[in-house]
Design a protein around this motif. Structure first.
Motif, PDB file in Angstrom:
ATOM      1  N   GLN A 236       0.832  -1.200   0.000  1.00  0.00           N
ATOM      2  CA  GLN A 236       0.000   0.000   0.000  1.00  0.00           C
ATOM      3  C   GLN A 236       0.868   1.252   0.000  1.00  0.00           C
ATOM      4  OE1 GLN A 236      -2.739   0.267   3.277  1.00  0.00           O
ATOM      5  NE2 GLN A 236      -3.225   2.402   2.870  1.00  0.00           N
ATOM      6  N   GLU A 237       1.949   1.233   0.783  1.00  0.00           N
ATOM      7  CA  GLU A 237       2.852   2.376   0.841  1.00  0.00           C
ATOM      8  C   GLU A 237       3.521   2.626  -0.515  1.00  0.00           C
ATOM      9  OE1 GLU A 237       4.178   4.552   3.852  1.00  0.00           O
ATOM     10  OE2 GLU A 237       2.032   4.229   3.633  1.00  0.00           O
TER      11      GLU A 237
ATOM     12  N   GLN B  65      -1.712  10.309  -2.383  1.00  0.00           N
ATOM     13  CA  GLN B  65      -2.711   9.943  -3.385  1.00  0.00           C
ATOM     14  C   GLN B  65      -4.118  10.010  -2.793  1.00  0.00           C
ATOM     15  OE1 GLN B  65      -2.107   9.416  -6.467  1.00  0.00           O
ATOM     16  NE2 GLN B  65      -3.746   8.177  -7.363  1.00  0.00           N
ATOM     17  N   GLU B  66      -4.296   9.502  -1.572  1.00  0.00           N
ATOM     18  CA  GLU B  66      -5.604   9.523  -0.925  1.00  0.00           C
ATOM     19  C   GLU B  66      -6.072  10.953  -0.677  1.00  0.00           C
ATOM     20  OE1 GLU B  66      -7.829   7.237  -0.087  1.00  0.00           O
ATOM     21  OE2 GLU B  66      -6.659   5.660  -1.045  1.00  0.00           O
TER      22      GLU B  66
ATOM     23  N   PRO C 257      -2.809  -2.670  -7.302  1.00  0.00           N
ATOM     24  CA  PRO C 257      -3.813  -2.304  -6.295  1.00  0.00           C
ATOM     25  C   PRO C 257      -5.215  -2.643  -6.770  1.00  0.00           C
ATOM     26  CG  PRO C 257      -2.212  -0.541  -6.561  1.00  0.00           C
ATOM     27  CD  PRO C 257      -1.920  -1.543  -7.634  1.00  0.00           C
TER      28      PRO C 257
ATOM     29  N   ARG D 119       2.238   1.832  -3.409  1.00  0.00           N
ATOM     30  CA  ARG D 119       1.204   1.841  -4.457  1.00  0.00           C
ATOM     31  C   ARG D 119       1.304   0.611  -5.347  1.00  0.00           C
ATOM     32  NH1 ARG D 119       1.589   7.600  -7.191  1.00  0.00           N
ATOM     33  NH2 ARG D 119       0.086   6.635  -8.584  1.00  0.00           N
TER      34      ARG D 119
ATOM     35  N   ASN E  64       3.392   8.772  -2.474  1.00  0.00           N
ATOM     36  CA  ASN E  64       2.999   7.598  -1.706  1.00  0.00           C
ATOM     37  C   ASN E  64       1.477   7.516  -1.605  1.00  0.00           C
ATOM     38  OD1 ASN E  64       2.173   9.393   0.341  1.00  0.00           O
ATOM     39  ND2 ASN E  64       4.191   9.331   1.316  1.00  0.00           N
ATOM     40  N   SER E  65       1.008   6.480  -0.937  1.00  0.00           N
ATOM     41  CA  SER E  65      -0.430   6.230  -0.886  1.00  0.00           C
ATOM     42  C   SER E  65      -1.176   7.325  -0.137  1.00  0.00           C
ATOM     43  CB  SER E  65      -0.698   4.871  -0.225  1.00  0.00           C
ATOM     44  OG  SER E  65      -0.075   4.813   1.049  1.00  0.00           O
TER      45      SER E  65
END
Length: 612
Positions: A97-98, A404-405, A168, A100, A400-401
């Motif tokens: 997740q970190e 992005q979020e 993902p 991506r 990083n994720s």
């Protein structure tokens, strides 16, 4: 760092022209850990591993493992209990997740960075466990490299670096955009043709023919427009291109990671097109192609300066080495080294000569803005072409994720960079989603028009890399079909935003600038072509705060006014302006927002003045 670490993780990467290669190799190795490895068996808790360094004066090591990021240290993974195995799987999900969808595991390394190493049997068992973990989360693993550690043991011990890749769940593939820069005739389009078509060039430009969009490009052999080419890598790190796939859809379906090359023009008369490609398409990286036989010539310095001004990380490819002697190639490398080490650049060149170097360069390049990898290759003989593919395969995303979020939670904003009319589909726009999420059937507003208005429209369908896509996420580039929306109402530089955003537009804005070059003095009334993101329009200097004039190298806050129509700008956006040899950079500090009524009045006044 100890020279033995250099041999372990630096490979043959060395600063060009430097006798102290070990210093950079040590740094390169250290970055493997600093890339953001994570919290060991539990976040913030260190394993009680053996500190074998007591027998050696200077035991090899990497920096301590970090909690965030996609790099994980593991001493060994031999026959874990079921509870331990589940914990390791959860940890792998966090790392993926970190990153991506990508993570790097260092096997045989303690959490404090000590390179302990494992025996052949222990390493085999650890890789088997890692493969089971990857299968559990639906990922694939690829061994990047192995190195022996023999500083305090008679038994050969190894450390292994492993890439774990998983697409993902919320997207089709990882996507990186690479802008291709370089002087005319340096071999940019030919190199992309070889990479994406899977066939070497014949020495007369056959490989580049599939990339050209216009007849005059084929006749002259020079790119004048922006074109996009894709190169895929599957979850095992194998190349996916047109050699084994007939269509772009097949490449997208078979790939876990996609590199989108933005082929830009090299000739000086197409400079505005090149600048537009760099500012509007938001590339993650830039690839500067330099011909080995001509060296730094033409627009090479200018393109290098553009990449640095816009803070786009770049790496260098020296092409056409098959045409030159070894001495000529070395002379070109030294020429590049001198420029990169100048105070204005302050870069550390890194010559890549092996797979090991390519792995190290990819990991370091995304973490340290000062390191610039250099490849020497040939599109005709294929020399060192595989090193570039290894580099692109491992190259991690810059965001990083979490970032992005955060972008995805904002309101929708899509930059309009290209406009097409497609038979039986209607009007289609291409560009990049700056923030938010865009779905099929969503209602947006587009503008500003010439009179400063925003018009309602509906997104009928979405395509990414020529394959259908239902949802578009922040940072992704795509084309949106708008049905029967009147194309004449659209232009490059517009934005499509969520109706709730209530977008503000301006004709007047202020920016803090640095004048890079001007032949005489920069004064009030001077006209420049301003590039701000996907906006490109002529602007006139209305005021220079605190000064009457500017000379080369001076800074100031300057007020600009667009001369044609208002634009949608954001405070903090990067500004690049030019007019002939005059060039400057800066960022927007103030926007004088206008309402539709005010803008209509301004338009009316200007038209009256013109008619008068």
């Amino acid at each position: 760092m100890d020279s033995r670490v250099s041999e372990l993780f630096g490979g043959c990467c060395r600063p060009v022209g430097s006798g102290n290669g070990g210093a950079l190799r040590g740094r390169a190795g250290s970055g493997c850990g600093s890339a953001g490895g994570g919290g060991g068996t539990s976040k913030g808790r260190k394993k009680n591993g053996r500190h074998r360094g007591s027998k050696a004066n200077n035991p090899p090591y990497l920096p301590p493992e970090a909690e965030d990021g996609n790099i994980e240290y593991k001493l060994k993974l031999v026959n874990p209990s079921q509870y331990r195995f589940e914990h390791l799987v959860t940890q792998m999900k966090w790392r993926l997740q970190e990153g991506r969808g990508e993570a790097v595991y260092q096997i045989g390394v303690e959490d404090n960075g000590l390179l302990v190493g494992l025996s052949e049997e222990e390493m085999r068992a650890s890789l088997k466990t890692l493969r089971r973990m990857a299968e559990k989360v639906g990922a694939d693993i690829t061994v990047l490299r192995e190195r022996e550690v023999d500083y305090d043991s008679d038994i050969p011990r190894k450390i292994t670096e492993v890439l774990v890749r998983k697409v993902p769940d919320n997207q089709q593939f990882l996507d990186l955009r690479v802008a291709v820069l370089g002087n005319v005739d340096s071999g940019k389009s030919t190199l992309l043709g070889v990479l994406t078509q899977g066939e070497l060039d014949n020495g007369r430009g056959r490989a580049r023919l599939n990339l050209f969009r216009h007849l005059h490009e084929i006749q002259s052999g020079r790119t004048s427009s922006i074109s996009f080419e894709i190169l895929g890598f599957n979850s095992k790190g194998e190349v996916v291109n047109y050699s084994d796939s007939r269509t772009a859809e097949e490449i997208c379906e078979s790939s876990s990671k996609m590199i989108t090359f933005i082929d830009l023009a090299g000739h000086h008369k197409y400079l505005k097109t090149t600048i537009f490609g760099l500012t509007s398409y938001c590339p993650d990286f830039a690839m500067l192609v330099v011909s080995a036989n001509t060296g730094i010539a033409g627009t090479t310095r200018e393109h290098l300066g553009l990449a640095m001004a816009l803070k786009v990380p770049f790496f260098i490819v020296i092409s056409k080495v098959d045409l030159c002697s070894k001495a000529t190639v070395e002379r070109t490398v030294k020429q590049l080294e001198r420029i990169l080490k100048q105070p204005g650049c302050n870069k550390l060149p890194l010559l890549v000569t092996s797979d090991d170097d390519a792995v190290t360069a990819a990991q370091q390049f995304a973490q340290s803005p000062n390191i610039t990898p250099i490849f020497t290759l040939s599109s005709v003989s294929g020399e060192n072409l595989d090193l570039l593919k290894v580099f692109l395969n491992i190259l991690p995303p810059l965001t990083n994720s979490k970032e992005q979020e955060e972008l995805m939670q904002q309101l929708t904003e899509f930059q309009v960079d290209e406009i097409y009319t497609v038979p039986e589909v209607g009007t289609v726009v291409g560009g990049t989603l700056s923030s938010g999420i865009c779905r099929e059937g969503e209602n947006l507003v587009v503008g500003p028009t010439d009179d400063g208005k925003f018009l309602q429209l509906k997104v009928c369908s979405i395509q990414r890399n020529r394959s259908a896509c239902r949802v578009l996420r922040a940072g992704q580039a795509a084309t949106l079909a708008l049905g029967h929306f009147d194309r004449s109402l659209l232009r490059k530089g517009m934005v499509m935003v969520s109706p709730e955003m209530n977008p503000t537009i301006c004709s007047v804005f202020e920016a803090e600038i640095v004048l890079l070059f001007h032949a005489t003095t920069f004064r009030k009334g001077f006209q420049v072509t301003a590039h701000v993101g996907n906006v490109r329009q002529t602007a006139v200097v209305e005021k220079i705060h605190g000064k009457d004039k500017l000379r080369t190298g001076e800074k100031a806050v300057v007020r600009f006014r667009f001369i044609k129509h208002p634009e949608y700008l954001k405070i903090g956006a990067k500004l690049l302006f030019r007019e002939g040899v005059t060039k400057g950079i800066g960022h927007v500090t103030y926007i004088q927002a206008i309402t539709t009524e005010e803008n209509g009045l301004e338009q009316g006044l200007s038209s009256e003045l013109v008619s008068f």
